[in-house]
Design an enzyme around this catalytic site. Structure first.
Site, short mmCIF file in Angstrom:
data_model
loop_
_atom_site.label_atom_id
_atom_site.label_comp_id
_atom_site.label_asym_id
_atom_site.label_seq_id
_atom_site.Cartn_x
_atom_site.Cartn_y
_atom_site.Cartn_z
N ASP A 170 0.87 -1.19 0.01
CA ASP A 170 0.11 0.01 0.06
C ASP A 170 1.08 1.25 0.02
O ASP A 170 1.76 1.36 1.12
CB ASP A 170 -0.91 0.03 1.40
CG ASP A 170 -1.52 1.26 1.51
OD1 ASP A 170 -1.66 2.32 0.67
OD2 ASP A 170 -1.87 1.51 2.71
N GLU A 218 -3.68 4.14 -2.52
CA GLU A 218 -4.09 3.93 -1.00
C GLU A 218 -5.57 4.14 -0.75
O GLU A 218 -6.17 3.14 -0.14
CB GLU A 218 -3.19 4.70 0.04
CG GLU A 218 -3.73 4.27 1.49
CD GLU A 218 -2.71 5.04 2.48
OE1 GLU A 218 -2.56 4.37 3.51
OE2 GLU A 218 -2.37 6.15 2.36
N GLU A 219 -6.07 5.26 -1.16
CA GLU A 219 -7.53 5.43 -0.86
C GLU A 219 -8.37 4.65 -1.48
O GLU A 219 -9.23 3.72 -1.12
CB GLU A 219 -7.76 6.85 -1.22
CG GLU A 219 -7.25 8.13 -0.31
CD GLU A 219 -5.79 8.33 -0.75
OE1 GLU A 219 -5.40 9.45 -0.01
OE2 GLU A 219 -5.38 7.99 -1.78
N CYS A 271 6.12 7.65 -6.29
CA CYS A 271 6.61 8.09 -7.45
C CYS A 271 5.53 8.97 -8.16
O CYS A 271 5.68 9.52 -9.49
CB CYS A 271 7.09 7.00 -8.44
SG CYS A 271 8.54 6.25 -7.69
#
Length: 500
Positions: free
Chosen positions: A261, A279-280, A400
């Site tokens: 994650d 992540e969300e 990134c």
């Protein structure tokens, strides 16, 4: 600290049992009986009802922002179909209220039954509690308790005072509805909410009976270490296999892997707000991840969070502003001996906006140790199912995107972290406070590029390095050398290593 200040429950001094405040209990009970009793059949009415419950719960900041009222009204009035609204207010909302109302009983059962019956000798180790920064530990929760925790978040019932003291992220859902007011994020925010309501629909119809573990991992350097770089500069471990995947997703791997994650310092990042990045998105297709926000404060530089057992409920399309809910996901993964789904997710947060400084040895070391902490395996938590040490790592362009990390260097650092095999406390690193050895033990790394053109050379470079039979120390030394010369050239690491 105890959990009482972090929960919307109050501690009965006589029985020492956490109970709902009577006013909140009555309000949830009315809501659970449907709109004929609660009179809640619109977004505006629901938000008013939530504010009233917060008042009854004694919250000093019970009133919610006007944009939350506007957003919730907008969602149910204009953004979803009428039949969706009828189903929500007529059946799903009452079921969610009933689920939230069960929090007190489920917490009691967690303390007296679900954990103590299965793991009597590890009750303190696995019990629901805050896991503050700097302290390794694990919490093991039933999926039903997790669902109740999240239902309370939807009703915005968590007090903020103690959470702020512990650097805990918000667990109340109102900022999700605030994001609907921003026209640039309206669609993605809408579909995040739909994902979460779809989760509630599934668990209210049939509560899953598994378990989920939430673990804070802490990697600390011994105080007497004179040169923090020496661990990596002296490692003769061979580099593991790496396979670059242009298609597919980290969560879609069909082999047993540790799924990375790309986290923020706080678990979930902006999942309960306007955020809609890797992540969300992972948190709204596996909403049980969000429950860790209840007791896991922000990560420090030497920490990672590993969560095992969450279920995937939603399919999706797109990314960021193009994110869309795409229907139900049928999660057929097996469960291990603890009842956890065989889904292992590790949250590691990259340096935000490091610029040219990211090529300095100190910052590369930070990223390397962060990934290494996340990839480590602690032997005392091994259980049935597939061997954890046999799991590779599934990752990609960690840090990134908006954070501005360098794709080439970050891919090499993750490869190094996955390749380092086993160490012990006597070898300068410590994870947990016992004498048991640590092991990364990752046999391979799957790198998902998402077709990013900046990673097209990764497989060729990795194959060349493997042909040269480089060890961890050799690749690390070359990265250090590149970092030292970076101020004299802007050539990327791959072209610097192997000029065409």
């Amino acid at each position: 600290m105890g959990m009482a200040p972090l929960l919307p429950l109050t501690l009965d001094e006589a029985s020492k049992v956490l109970e709902w405040p009577i006013g909140v209990s009555m309000a949830l009970s009315e809501l659970a009986q449907g709109p004929a009793i609660s009179r809640v059949s619109s977004g505006e009415a629901l938000l008013d009802y939530i504010v009233e419950m917060r008042h009854r719960g004694g919250m000093r900041d019970a009133k919610l922002p006007a944009r939350a009222v506007q957003g919730m009204g907008l969602f149910f009035r204009e953004l979803v179909p009428e039949d969706f609204c009828r189903g929500f207010f007529g059946s799903l909302l009452p079921a969610m209220a009933q689920l939230a109302l069960r929090l007190s009983a489920l917490v009691k059962d967690h303390i007296d039954g679900s954990v103590s019956d299965r793991f009597p000798s590890q009750l303190d180790f696995l019990q629901l509690r805050a896991l503050p920064a700097g302290q390794s530990g694990m919490v093991l929760l039933s999926q039903e308790l997790v669902a109740s925790i999240l239902a309370c978040g939807f009703f915005c019932l968590y007090p903020s005072a103690e959470r702020n003291k512990l650097d805990l992220p918000d667990l109340n859902f109102y900022k999700l509805f605030m994001a609907l007011v921003d026209e640039n994020r309206e669609e993605s925010a809408k579909h995040k909410i739909i994902c979460l309501l779809h989760y509630f629909q599934i668990v209210c119809e049939s509560v899953p009976q598994g378990m989920i573990s939430y673990e804070r991992k802490v990697l600390s350097l011994e105080q007497e270490m004179e040169d923090p770089l020496s661990f990596w500069s002296s490692s003769s471990r061979p580099l593991c296999q790496i396979l670059v995947m242009e298609d597919g997703t980290i969560e879609g791997s069909d082999t047993p892997v540790l799924e990375v994650d790309f986290a923020n310092r706080v678990l979930g990042g902006g999942v309960l707000g306007a955020g809609c990045l890797q992540e969300e998105i992972r948190c709204v297709i596996n909403p049980e991840l969000i429950a860790g926000r209840l007791f896991l404060p922000a990560m420090q530089d030497n920490e990672a969070i590993e969560i095992v057992g969450t279920q995937c409920y939603n399919r999706y399309e797109g990314y960021a502003s193009s994110f869309r809910f795409a229907g139900k996901f049928f999660d057929n993964k097996a469960r291990d001996a603890w009842g956890r789904k065989e889904t292992h997710i590790v949250a590691i947060d990259a340096l935000p906006f490091p610029g040219e400084a990211q090529f300095d040895a100190a910052l590369m070391l930070r990223e390397l140790n962060k990934a290494y902490c996340g990839f480590l395996v602690h032997q005392s938590i091994q259980c049935g199912g597939s061997s954890e040490s046999a799991r590779g790592v599934a990752t990609g362009n960690w840090g990134c995107g908006v954070f501005g990390g360098d794709h080439e260097v970050k891919s090499m650092l993750q490869w190094l972290a996955a390749s380092e095999v086993s160490i012990s406390m006597s070898q300068k690193f410590m994870l947990w406070d016992d004498e048991k050895p640590l092991q990364a033990g990752r046999p391979f790394l799957l790198y998902y590029t998402f077709k990013d053109p900046r990673t097209t050379k990764l497989q060729r470079i990795a194959d060349w390095i493997l042909e040269q039979k480089w060890s961890v120390l050799e690749l690390w030394s070359v990265l250090i050398e590149y970092g030292k010369g970076r101020k004299y050239t802007k050539v990327g690491f791959f072209d610097w290593l192997l000029p065409d």
